[in-house]
Motif scaffolding. Structure first.
Motif, mmCIF file in Angstrom:
data_model
loop_
_atom_site.group_PDB
_atom_site.id
_atom_site.type_symbol
_atom_site.label_atom_id
_atom_site.label_comp_id
_atom_site.label_asym_id
_atom_site.label_seq_id
_atom_site.Cartn_x
_atom_site.Cartn_y
_atom_site.Cartn_z
ATOM 1 N N CYS A 21 0.845 -1.189 0.000
ATOM 2 C CA CYS A 21 0.000 0.000 0.000
ATOM 3 C C CYS A 21 0.887 1.247 0.000
ATOM 4 O O CYS A 21 1.795 1.384 0.816
ATOM 5 C CB CYS A 21 -0.896 -0.004 1.234
ATOM 6 S SG CYS A 21 -1.889 1.488 1.376
ATOM 7 N N HIS A 70 -0.161 4.190 0.652
ATOM 8 C CA HIS A 70 -0.663 5.152 1.646
ATOM 9 C C HIS A 70 -0.080 4.898 3.027
ATOM 10 O O HIS A 70 0.457 5.794 3.654
ATOM 11 C CB HIS A 70 -2.194 5.103 1.713
ATOM 12 C CG HIS A 70 -2.844 5.496 0.429
ATOM 13 N ND1 HIS A 70 -3.073 6.809 0.086
ATOM 14 C CD2 HIS A 70 -3.282 4.751 -0.610
ATOM 15 C CE1 HIS A 70 -3.644 6.847 -1.109
ATOM 16 N NE2 HIS A 70 -3.777 5.610 -1.549
ATOM 17 N N CYS A 71 -0.197 3.646 3.497
ATOM 18 C CA CYS A 71 0.240 3.372 4.867
ATOM 19 C C CYS A 71 1.456 2.453 4.926
ATOM 20 O O CYS A 71 1.972 2.168 5.992
ATOM 21 C CB CYS A 71 -0.905 2.777 5.684
ATOM 22 S SG CYS A 71 -1.354 1.106 5.187
ATOM 23 N N PHE A 74 1.591 -0.719 4.197
ATOM 24 C CA PHE A 74 1.283 -2.124 4.453
ATOM 25 C C PHE A 74 1.851 -3.004 3.353
ATOM 26 O O PHE A 74 1.773 -2.683 2.167
ATOM 27 C CB PHE A 74 -0.232 -2.320 4.550
ATOM 28 C CG PHE A 74 -0.654 -3.770 4.582
ATOM 29 C CD1 PHE A 74 -0.680 -4.477 5.772
ATOM 30 C CD2 PHE A 74 -1.002 -4.431 3.401
ATOM 31 C CE1 PHE A 74 -1.052 -5.816 5.795
ATOM 32 C CE2 PHE A 74 -1.371 -5.773 3.420
ATOM 33 C CZ PHE A 74 -1.396 -6.461 4.619
ATOM 34 N N CYS A 107 -6.377 -1.908 0.413
ATOM 35 C CA CYS A 107 -5.468 -2.175 1.523
ATOM 36 C C CYS A 107 -6.254 -2.694 2.732
ATOM 37 O O CYS A 107 -7.215 -2.074 3.168
ATOM 38 C CB CYS A 107 -4.730 -0.897 1.898
ATOM 39 S SG CYS A 107 -3.700 -1.101 3.363
ATOM 40 N N CYS A 125 -5.679 0.205 5.724
ATOM 41 C CA CYS A 125 -6.267 1.544 5.694
ATOM 42 C C CYS A 125 -7.438 1.663 4.708
ATOM 43 O O CYS A 125 -8.113 2.688 4.665
ATOM 44 C CB CYS A 125 -5.203 2.585 5.365
ATOM 45 S SG CYS A 125 -4.597 2.498 3.672
HETATM 46 ZN ZN ZN Z 1 -2.880 1.055 3.432
#
Ligand code: ZN
Length: 124
Positions: free
Chosen positions: A74, A76-77, A79, A99, A102
């Motif tokens: 991911c 964004h976070c 992961f 994800c 998130c």
């Molecule tokens: Zn994420």
């Protein structure tokens, strides 16, 4: 019939490699199929054995198939891991990749989409 054309491509690679290496006999072929290709392992194996049985060089070839589990990342976070529950329908529906941590959909597939010949063992 997707597996049929995939198997055909794999067989082409195998025969070409065998020829380049002046092989007399193909003993073992290891193929990697990503989980997300939605290919049926049994179907691919069936067609490979079918194609191999028609040529003396590959008649005895042992087909080994490794299913590569999916791995997503991911952006964004951060992961990294398995995608959320592919479930038993995974072979019929394309999994929607979000994800699991998130919930964002901006995930990158790192592994699981490959379909390749990993190893060919030949006798010269
Ligand atoms: Zn994420």
């Amino acid at each position: 019939m997707h597996e049929f054309s995939i198997a055909q491509q794999i067989v082409d690679v195998v025969f070409r490699t065998a020829q380049e290496n002046e092989a007399q006999l193909i003993e073992r072929v290891v193929v990697v199929i990503g989980e997300l290709t939605l290919l049926s392992e049994e179907q691919v194996r069936f067609w490979l054995q079918e194609f191999f049985s028609h040529k003396p060089i590959s008649r005895e070839a042992c087909v080994e198939i490794i299913v590569q589990p999916a791995l997503i990342r991911c952006s964004h976070c951060g992961f990294e891991g398995a995608p959320p529950c592919p479930g038993p329908e995974a072979h019929f529906l394309l999994p929607i990749l979000a994800c699991p941590r998130c919930g964002q959909s901006g995930v990158t597939i790192k592994e699981g989409r490959e379909c390749l010949v990993k190893k060919i063992t030949v006798k010269k």
